[in-house]
Write a protein that holds these residues in place. Structure first.
Motif, PDB file in Angstrom:
ATOM      1  N   UNK A  68      12.425 -14.002  45.432  1.00  0.00           N
ATOM      2  CA  UNK A  68      12.858 -13.010  44.452  1.00  0.00           C
ATOM      3  C   UNK A  68      12.364 -13.287  43.057  1.00  0.00           C
ATOM      4  N   UNK A  69      11.312 -14.102  42.933  1.00  0.00           N
ATOM      5  CA  UNK A  69      10.808 -14.479  41.618  1.00  0.00           C
ATOM      6  C   UNK A  69       9.737 -13.542  41.100  1.00  0.00           C
ATOM      7  N   UNK A  70       9.637 -13.461  39.771  1.00  0.00           N
ATOM      8  CA  UNK A  70       8.634 -12.643  39.102  1.00  0.00           C
ATOM      9  C   UNK A  70       7.942 -13.481  38.032  1.00  0.00           C
ATOM     10  N   UNK A  71       6.673 -13.192  37.749  1.00  0.00           N
ATOM     11  CA  UNK A  71       5.963 -13.940  36.703  1.00  0.00           C
ATOM     12  C   UNK A  71       6.576 -13.667  35.339  1.00  0.00           C
ATOM     13  N   UNK A  72       6.682 -14.703  34.523  1.00  0.00           N
ATOM     14  CA  UNK A  72       7.329 -14.547  33.222  1.00  0.00           C
ATOM     15  C   UNK A  72       6.774 -15.554  32.229  1.00  0.00           C
ATOM     16  N   UNK A  73       7.086 -15.319  30.969  1.00  0.00           N
ATOM     17  CA  UNK A  73       6.739 -16.254  29.905  1.00  0.00           C
ATOM     18  C   UNK A  73       7.972 -16.457  29.036  1.00  0.00           C
ATOM     19  N   UNK A  74       8.006 -17.559  28.283  1.00  0.00           N
ATOM     20  CA  UNK A  74       9.138 -17.845  27.406  1.00  0.00           C
ATOM     21  C   UNK A  74       8.888 -17.190  26.051  1.00  0.00           C
ATOM     22  N   UNK A  75       9.790 -16.291  25.670  1.00  0.00           N
ATOM     23  CA  UNK A  75       9.677 -15.602  24.383  1.00  0.00           C
ATOM     24  C   UNK A  75       9.641 -16.609  23.230  1.00  0.00           C
ATOM     25  N   UNK A  76       8.780 -16.331  22.255  1.00  0.00           N
ATOM     26  CA  UNK A  76       8.710 -17.188  21.075  1.00  0.00           C
ATOM     27  C   UNK A  76       7.728 -18.328  21.198  1.00  0.00           C
ATOM     28  N   UNK A  77       7.077 -18.462  22.365  1.00  0.00           N
ATOM     29  CA  UNK A  77       6.102 -19.553  22.542  1.00  0.00           C
ATOM     30  C   UNK A  77       4.671 -19.012  22.589  1.00  0.00           C
ATOM     31  N   UNK A  78       4.499 -17.721  22.257  1.00  0.00           N
ATOM     32  CA  UNK A  78       3.173 -17.117  22.328  1.00  0.00           C
ATOM     33  C   UNK A  78       2.228 -17.734  21.304  1.00  0.00           C
ATOM     34  N   UNK A  79       0.941 -17.628  21.596  1.00  0.00           N
ATOM     35  CA  UNK A  79      -0.097 -18.079  20.671  1.00  0.00           C
ATOM     36  C   UNK A  79      -0.958 -16.860  20.338  1.00  0.00           C
ATOM     37  N   UNK A  80      -0.596 -16.124  19.291  1.00  0.00           N
ATOM     38  CA  UNK A  80      -1.306 -14.892  18.975  1.00  0.00           C
ATOM     39  C   UNK A  80      -1.103 -13.882  20.093  1.00  0.00           C
ATOM     40  N   UNK A  81      -2.205 -13.419  20.672  1.00  0.00           N
ATOM     41  CA  UNK A  81      -2.139 -12.457  21.761  1.00  0.00           C
ATOM     42  C   UNK A  81      -2.016 -13.136  23.129  1.00  0.00           C
ATOM     43  N   UNK A  82      -1.995 -14.464  23.138  1.00  0.00           N
ATOM     44  CA  UNK A  82      -1.955 -15.204  24.395  1.00  0.00           C
ATOM     45  C   UNK A  82      -0.506 -15.499  24.804  1.00  0.00           C
ATOM     46  N   UNK A  83      -0.266 -15.507  26.108  1.00  0.00           N
ATOM     47  CA  UNK A  83       1.070 -15.821  26.616  1.00  0.00           C
ATOM     48  C   UNK A  83       1.465 -17.234  26.226  1.00  0.00           C
ATOM     49  N   UNK A  84       2.769 -17.454  26.120  1.00  0.00           N
ATOM     50  CA  UNK A  84       3.272 -18.780  25.832  1.00  0.00           C
ATOM     51  C   UNK A  84       3.508 -19.577  27.108  1.00  0.00           C
ATOM     52  N   UNK A  85       4.611 -20.305  27.144  1.00  0.00           N
ATOM     53  CA  UNK A  85       4.944 -21.134  28.307  1.00  0.00           C
ATOM     54  C   UNK A  85       5.167 -20.246  29.527  1.00  0.00           C
ATOM     55  N   UNK A  86       4.537 -20.591  30.613  1.00  0.00           N
ATOM     56  CA  UNK A  86       4.666 -19.817  31.839  1.00  0.00           C
ATOM     57  C   UNK A  86       5.874 -20.264  32.653  1.00  0.00           C
ATOM     58  N   UNK A  87       6.557 -19.302  33.246  1.00  0.00           N
ATOM     59  CA  UNK A  87       7.706 -19.581  34.103  1.00  0.00           C
ATOM     60  C   UNK A  87       7.723 -18.590  35.259  1.00  0.00           C
ATOM     61  N   UNK A  88       8.596 -18.829  36.236  1.00  0.00           N
ATOM     62  CA  UNK A  88       8.915 -17.850  37.276  1.00  0.00           C
ATOM     63  C   UNK A  88      10.366 -17.442  37.042  1.00  0.00           C
ATOM     64  N   UNK A  89      10.607 -16.137  36.912  1.00  0.00           N
ATOM     65  CA  UNK A  89      11.956 -15.621  36.666  1.00  0.00           C
ATOM     66  C   UNK A  89      12.607 -15.282  38.004  1.00  0.00           C
ATOM     67  N   UNK A  90      13.636 -16.062  38.367  1.00  0.00           N
ATOM     68  CA  UNK A  90      14.347 -15.837  39.627  1.00  0.00           C
ATOM     69  C   UNK A  90      15.583 -14.952  39.439  1.00  0.00           C
ATOM     70  N   UNK A  91      15.668 -14.290  38.279  1.00  0.00           N
ATOM     71  CA  UNK A  91      16.766 -13.366  38.062  1.00  0.00           C
ATOM     72  C   UNK A  91      18.023 -14.001  37.515  1.00  0.00           C
TER      73      UNK A  91
END
Length: 208
Positions: A135-158
């Motif tokens: 039940x996981x979805x690809x996600x990133x941690x808000x506030x860790x972005x680098x410009x237009x690049x995604x920040x820390x990568x995570x899997x969101x299990x809800x």
């Protein structure tokens, strides 16, 4: 009456399903993509055999009409594939001991050697299937972005983590590959129950 080798599907002359069945599922998926068959990533091996056989007999193009269908809010799963490393682990000076002792997984057909085994891969489809089975979805941690690049990568299990922002698999895997990360995970705990454990490691740096 004994089963004859070769083609058992009507209207598919000169196509050997026996030959196709001897191929691995990942190889069949590559064949299916080459024949422009949509939805191949979610097909079982026998479905792949029939679709590839039909496509070959028709000179290309599958019978699946789901072109452009997108179930995860990102890229079509068919575009994910194995990734640039073919699923193989990335190595570097900062590789952890857990990576060293993990079983390398380079195909969706690979099975853990035992329950609780630590696994590692860079294979996009292996990671996507593992996440979605839980039940996981690809996600990133808000506030860790680098410009237009995604920040820390995570899997969101809800869960209740409000800092996670869901993204597309296409974005997630682009960042995963750009940072040359490894995906270390478990299929099952040692007691045989399903495990959600995973972590991302950059073998070039201690801080992934």
């Amino acid at each position: 009456m004994s089963e004859k080798p070769g083609n058992q599907t009507p209207d598919t002359p000169n196509v050997s399903e026996t030959e196709l069945r001897e191929m691995k599922a990942d190889e069949l998926r590559e064949e299916a993509r080459g024949e422009n068959i949509s939805g191949a990533s979610n097909m079982r091996k026998e479905e792949l055999v029939k679709e590839v056989a039909n496509a070959r007999s028709q000179g290309g193009g599958g019978s699946d009409s789901r072109d452009g269908e997108n179930n995860d809010g990102g890229a079509d799963a068919d575009d994910l594939g194995a990734g640039p490393e073919g699923g193989k682990i990335r190595h570097g000076d900062a590789s952890s001991s857990s990576l060293k002792y993990s079983q390398e997984v380079t195909s969706t057909e690979d099975e853990p050697e035992r329950e609780g085994r630590s696994l590692a891969t860079t294979h996009h489809e292996v990671i996507r299937q593992w996440a979605e089975e839980r039940g996981g979805s690809p996600a990133t941690v808000e506030g860790t972005e680098h410009g237009d690049h995604l920040g820390v990568l995570r899997i969101d299990f809800g869960g209740d983590d409000s800092k996670l922002r869901r993204v597309s698999w296409e974005e997630w895997f682009k960042t995963f590959d750009d940072r040359r990360l490894n995906f270390i995970y478990q299929e099952q705990r040692t007691d045989g129950t399903q495990s959600n454990f995973f972590r991302l490691e950059n073998p070039e740096r201690e801080d992934a």
